[in-house]
Design an enzyme around this catalytic site. Structure first.
Site, mmCIF file in Angstrom:
data_model
loop_
_atom_site.group_PDB
_atom_site.id
_atom_site.type_symbol
_atom_site.label_atom_id
_atom_site.label_comp_id
_atom_site.label_asym_id
_atom_site.label_seq_id
_atom_site.Cartn_x
_atom_site.Cartn_y
_atom_site.Cartn_z
ATOM 1 N N ASP A 1 0.850 -1.191 0.000
ATOM 2 C CA ASP A 1 0.000 0.000 0.000
ATOM 3 C C ASP A 1 0.891 1.249 0.000
ATOM 4 O O ASP A 1 2.118 1.154 -0.135
ATOM 5 C CB ASP A 1 -0.960 -0.024 1.201
ATOM 6 C CG ASP A 1 -0.238 -0.065 2.545
ATOM 7 O OD1 ASP A 1 0.968 0.278 2.614
ATOM 8 O OD2 ASP A 1 -0.889 -0.446 3.538
ATOM 9 N N GLN A 2 0.299 2.395 0.204
ATOM 10 C CA GLN A 2 1.029 3.661 0.164
ATOM 11 C C GLN A 2 2.113 3.735 1.240
ATOM 12 O O GLN A 2 3.088 4.451 1.092
ATOM 13 C CB GLN A 2 0.043 4.823 0.316
ATOM 14 C CG GLN A 2 0.659 6.178 0.060
ATOM 15 C CD GLN A 2 -0.386 7.280 0.073
ATOM 16 O OE1 GLN A 2 -1.528 7.055 0.428
ATOM 17 N NE2 GLN A 2 0.008 8.469 -0.308
#
Length: 135
Positions: free
Chosen positions: A16-17
């Protein structure tokens, strides 16, 4: 018990980020472990399907202890702890190779279905393969 180990790196697409592996990837990694275990036993899924047996997942679980991050080298242990009947349960442990930390533990249960998609027992040839490799 029957055990198989594979190693792999967390890919960027799996994060994810924050650079943490998304929780859903663990189930795909479990599938890689199952596939390689069966292949190493000399009884790959393709053989099972040629014999008219399907193996859908009927239960799956995962406990997360620590996150995996982008580019971590992980080891996945896949284990069969008991011989199946109409279902087989596999257990998994994912560790970070660098530290030896356990990141997650999981379990999948798969049913055996015949060509008509009705429950059936594990094929005798498959059971014999498992028995000959059980320790």
């Amino acid at each position: 018990m029957i055990e198989n180990r594979i190693r792999f790196r967390v890919r960027y697409v799996e994060t994810d980020q924050m650079g943490i592996a998304h929780h859903s990837n663990y189930f795909a990694w479990f599938e890689c472990g199952r596939t390689e275990l069966m292949r190493d036993l000399g009884y790959p899924y393709t053989q099972m399907e040629k014999e008219g047996i399907l193996m859908p997942i009927v239960n799956v679980a995962c406990k997360y202890f620590r996150p995996a991050h982008y580019d971590d080298l992980l080891e996945l242990r896949t284990m069969v702890k008991e011989l199946p009947r109409a279902r087989i349960t596999l257990n998994y442990i994912i560790t970070k190779v660098e530290t030896g930390e356990t990141l997650a533990e999981g379990e999948t249960t798969l049913a055996f279905l015949n060509e008509k998609r009705r429950p059936t027992r594990a094929p005798e040839k498959f059971l014999n393969t498992l028995r000959s490799n059980f320790k």
